[in-house]
Design a protein around this motif. Structure first.
Motif, PDB file in Angstrom:
ATOM      1  N   LYS A  25      19.114  40.470  64.525  1.00 44.42           N
ATOM      2  CA  LYS A  25      19.225  39.220  63.743  1.00 44.42           C
ATOM      3  C   LYS A  25      20.648  38.656  63.785  1.00 44.42           C
ATOM      4  O   LYS A  25      20.860  37.465  63.612  1.00 44.42           O
ATOM      5  CB  LYS A  25      18.720  39.404  62.315  1.00 44.42           C
ATOM      6  CG  LYS A  25      19.602  40.204  61.392  1.00 44.42           C
ATOM      7  CD  LYS A  25      19.012  40.237  59.977  1.00 44.42           C
ATOM      8  CE  LYS A  25      19.804  41.100  59.041  1.00 44.42           C
ATOM      9  NZ  LYS A  25      19.671  42.527  59.269  1.00 44.42           N
ATOM     10  N   GLU A  39      14.335  33.270  66.325  1.00 46.57           N
ATOM     11  CA  GLU A  39      13.344  33.947  65.494  1.00 46.57           C
ATOM     12  C   GLU A  39      13.350  35.447  65.804  1.00 46.57           C
ATOM     13  O   GLU A  39      13.257  35.840  66.968  1.00 46.57           O
ATOM     14  CB  GLU A  39      11.972  33.364  65.844  1.00 46.57           C
ATOM     15  CG  GLU A  39      10.845  33.740  64.933  1.00 46.57           C
ATOM     16  CD  GLU A  39       9.543  33.059  65.378  1.00 46.57           C
ATOM     17  OE1 GLU A  39       8.512  33.747  65.325  1.00 46.57           O
ATOM     18  OE2 GLU A  39       9.564  31.885  65.785  1.00 46.57           O
ATOM     19  N   VAL A  40      13.502  36.272  64.768  1.00 43.60           N
ATOM     20  CA  VAL A  40      13.404  37.722  64.948  1.00 43.60           C
ATOM     21  C   VAL A  40      11.912  38.063  64.966  1.00 43.60           C
ATOM     22  O   VAL A  40      11.182  37.733  64.039  1.00 43.60           O
ATOM     23  CB  VAL A  40      14.131  38.480  63.816  1.00 43.60           C
ATOM     24  CG1 VAL A  40      13.895  39.983  63.940  1.00 43.60           C
ATOM     25  CG2 VAL A  40      15.615  38.172  63.840  1.00 43.60           C
ATOM     26  N   LEU A  41      11.467  38.698  66.045  1.00 43.32           N
ATOM     27  CA  LEU A  41      10.045  39.018  66.204  1.00 43.32           C
ATOM     28  C   LEU A  41       9.723  40.431  65.717  1.00 43.32           C
ATOM     29  O   LEU A  41       8.659  40.668  65.163  1.00 43.32           O
ATOM     30  CB  LEU A  41       9.629  38.869  67.671  1.00 43.32           C
ATOM     31  CG  LEU A  41       9.874  37.484  68.295  1.00 43.32           C
ATOM     32  CD1 LEU A  41       9.566  37.508  69.772  1.00 43.32           C
ATOM     33  CD2 LEU A  41       9.053  36.424  67.579  1.00 43.32           C
ATOM     34  N   GLU A  42      10.637  41.355  65.988  1.00 45.32           N
ATOM     35  CA  GLU A  42      10.505  42.757  65.577  1.00 45.32           C
ATOM     36  C   GLU A  42      11.915  43.274  65.327  1.00 45.32           C
ATOM     37  O   GLU A  42      12.883  42.561  65.569  1.00 45.32           O
ATOM     38  CB  GLU A  42       9.825  43.586  66.682  1.00 45.32           C
ATOM     39  CG  GLU A  42       8.385  43.199  66.942  1.00 45.32           C
ATOM     40  CD  GLU A  42       7.797  43.890  68.186  1.00 45.32           C
ATOM     41  OE1 GLU A  42       8.354  44.908  68.647  1.00 45.32           O
ATOM     42  OE2 GLU A  42       6.792  43.384  68.700  1.00 45.32           O
ATOM     43  N   ASP A  43      12.034  44.523  64.877  1.00 49.52           N
ATOM     44  CA  ASP A  43      13.360  45.095  64.623  1.00 49.52           C
ATOM     45  C   ASP A  43      14.249  45.089  65.860  1.00 49.52           C
ATOM     46  O   ASP A  43      15.470  45.073  65.757  1.00 49.52           O
ATOM     47  CB  ASP A  43      13.243  46.541  64.118  1.00 49.52           C
ATOM     48  CG  ASP A  43      12.755  46.592  62.681  1.00 49.52           C
ATOM     49  OD1 ASP A  43      12.762  45.540  62.000  1.00 49.52           O
ATOM     50  OD2 ASP A  43      12.363  47.687  62.238  1.00 49.52           O
ATOM     51  N   ASP A  44      13.626  45.129  67.034  1.00 52.99           N
ATOM     52  CA  ASP A  44      14.397  45.223  68.268  1.00 52.99           C
ATOM     53  C   ASP A  44      14.117  44.071  69.239  1.00 52.99           C
ATOM     54  O   ASP A  44      14.380  44.172  70.427  1.00 52.99           O
ATOM     55  CB  ASP A  44      14.123  46.557  68.958  1.00 52.99           C
ATOM     56  CG  ASP A  44      12.678  46.685  69.429  1.00 52.99           C
ATOM     57  OD1 ASP A  44      11.820  45.871  69.007  1.00 52.99           O
ATOM     58  OD2 ASP A  44      12.409  47.601  70.225  1.00 52.99           O
ATOM     59  N   LYS A  45      13.586  42.961  68.720  1.00 54.46           N
ATOM     60  CA  LYS A  45      13.194  41.862  69.605  1.00 54.46           C
ATOM     61  C   LYS A  45      13.403  40.516  68.919  1.00 54.46           C
ATOM     62  O   LYS A  45      13.093  40.363  67.749  1.00 54.46           O
ATOM     63  CB  LYS A  45      11.717  42.026  69.956  1.00 54.46           C
ATOM     64  CG  LYS A  45      11.241  41.090  71.060  1.00 54.46           C
ATOM     65  CD  LYS A  45       9.719  41.053  71.193  1.00 54.46           C
ATOM     66  CE  LYS A  45       9.091  42.276  71.753  1.00 54.46           C
ATOM     67  NZ  LYS A  45       7.655  42.102  72.019  1.00 54.46           N
ATOM     68  N   LYS A  59      14.640  41.901  74.202  1.00 55.57           N
ATOM     69  CA  LYS A  59      14.263  43.150  73.539  1.00 55.57           C
ATOM     70  C   LYS A  59      15.356  44.172  73.783  1.00 55.57           C
ATOM     71  O   LYS A  59      15.921  44.242  74.867  1.00 55.57           O
ATOM     72  CB  LYS A  59      12.933  43.628  74.123  1.00 55.57           C
ATOM     73  CG  LYS A  59      12.384  44.877  73.466  1.00 55.57           C
ATOM     74  CD  LYS A  59      10.972  45.155  73.993  1.00 55.57           C
ATOM     75  CE  LYS A  59      10.385  46.423  73.468  1.00 55.57           C
ATOM     76  NZ  LYS A  59      10.329  46.558  72.033  1.00 55.57           N
TER      77      LYS A  59
END
Length: 131
Positions: A25, A39-45, A59
């Motif tokens: 983020k 946009e943050v999609l996942e903790d690592d993406k 990612k």
């Protein structure tokens, strides 16, 4: 294609900069002014788009504590990596360099070299400004 930025001195320890870059983020704070989407999609993406460019999803691929973070394209259509190399200079200072590597045909390479070079230089410059 391999593009590298100049090393940039950052007023953070290598550990602090590593932790900052390790949280996807925080990349929003490094983006150029012409960003149109983040946009943050996942903790690592995360996904981002610059005005006039397609959306790109990055990612987290590899983390070597306090000295290296590798992000890669989540799509196989345009395979590339973005590597942050971090070097400790002092307790509260480090140096960072970004390297972009990807396999592109000659035409695509010519089209993206300028924008990618500008993009990674902006990311590196903005690293020097984060507090």
């Amino acid at each position: 294609m391999k593009l590298e930025t100049e090393k940039k001195t950052v007023n953070k320890s290598a550990e602090e900069l590593y932790n900052f870059l390790g949280d996807v983020k925080n990349f929003e704070k490094l983006m150029p002014e012409n960003i149109s989407k983040f946009e943050v999609l996942e903790d690592d993406k995360f996904l981002f788009a610059l005005k006039g460019m397609p959306e790109i999803v990055l990612k987290m691929k590899e983390k070597q504590p306090h000295n290296k973070i590798v992000l890669g394209a989540a799509s196989e259509k345009l395979p590339f990596t973005l590597t942050a190399d971090i070097e400790s200079l002092a307790a509260d200072k480090s140096e960072a360099k970004l390297t972009f590597e990807g396999e592109f045909n000659a035409m695509m390479g010519m089209m993206i070299k300028g924008p990618i070079t500008s993009f990674i230089n902006t990311l590196t410059d903005n690293m020097g400004k984060v507090s």
